[in-house]
Design a protein around this motif. Structure first.
Motif, PDB file in Angstrom:
ATOM      1  N   ASP A  24     -34.750  -2.046  31.031  1.00 34.22           N
ATOM      2  CA  ASP A  24     -36.034  -2.680  30.731  1.00 34.22           C
ATOM      3  C   ASP A  24     -36.428  -2.450  29.272  1.00 34.22           C
ATOM      4  O   ASP A  24     -36.846  -3.389  28.585  1.00 34.22           O
ATOM      5  CB  ASP A  24     -37.139  -2.152  31.648  1.00 34.22           C
ATOM      6  CG  ASP A  24     -36.974  -2.594  33.093  1.00 34.22           C
ATOM      7  OD1 ASP A  24     -36.172  -3.519  33.365  1.00 34.22           O
ATOM      8  OD2 ASP A  24     -37.646  -2.000  33.964  1.00 34.22           O
ATOM      9  N   GLU A  28     -36.599  -5.512  26.539  1.00 33.77           N
ATOM     10  CA  GLU A  28     -37.929  -5.750  25.970  1.00 33.77           C
ATOM     11  C   GLU A  28     -37.929  -5.612  24.442  1.00 33.77           C
ATOM     12  O   GLU A  28     -38.481  -6.448  23.734  1.00 33.77           O
ATOM     13  CB  GLU A  28     -38.941  -4.782  26.585  1.00 33.77           C
ATOM     14  CG  GLU A  28     -40.359  -4.995  26.118  1.00 33.77           C
ATOM     15  CD  GLU A  28     -41.322  -4.009  26.756  1.00 33.77           C
ATOM     16  OE1 GLU A  28     -42.221  -3.533  26.053  1.00 33.77           O
ATOM     17  OE2 GLU A  28     -41.158  -3.718  27.961  1.00 33.77           O
ATOM     18  N   SER A  32     -38.263  -8.897  21.765  1.00 32.65           N
ATOM     19  CA  SER A  32     -39.393  -9.014  20.836  1.00 32.65           C
ATOM     20  C   SER A  32     -38.950  -9.550  19.476  1.00 32.65           C
ATOM     21  O   SER A  32     -39.776  -9.979  18.679  1.00 32.65           O
ATOM     22  CB  SER A  32     -40.094  -7.661  20.668  1.00 32.65           C
ATOM     23  OG  SER A  32     -39.282  -6.767  19.930  1.00 32.65           O
TER      24      SER A  32
END
Length: 101
Positions: A24, A28, A32
């Motif tokens: 995760d 993530e 971004s």
């Protein structure tokens, strides 16, 4: 768009973190900055390894490579909040093959 791949070995999980937090955090942080094409966990020589494929905005060849290396370092920092890491590799797709950057 240029396609890159990071391979990050995971040598341990920091206390209090669930295993899924490793992927995760990796996805993530990379998402971004770039479009993440795929992500998977596999065993490489008995050691867990994160493999993430992502696209870098096309500019100039060396700038694209720099952006991929910087993003891989950011991803590694995010993963190190929850896990212990080993070797990090960054590869670029060129003529159907993955070559180290």
């Amino acid at each position: 768009m240029p396609s890159f791949q990071t391979r990050l070995k995971i040598t341990g999980l920091k206390p209090g973190n669930p295993p899924e937090a490793v992927m995760d955090n990796a996805v993530e942080s990379l998402r971004s900055r770039h479009h993440v094409e795929s992500h998977q966990l596999e065993l490489a020589g008995g050691v867990p390894q994160l493999n993430l494929r992502f696209l870098v905005e096309p500019t100039e060849y060396s700038s694209e490579n720099s952006a991929a290396r910087e993003s891989a370092a950011v991803m590694r920092d995010a993963v190190e909040r929850v896990a212990l890491t080993g070797t990090l590799s960054v590869l670029r797709r060129s003529r159907g093959r993955w070559a180290p950057v």
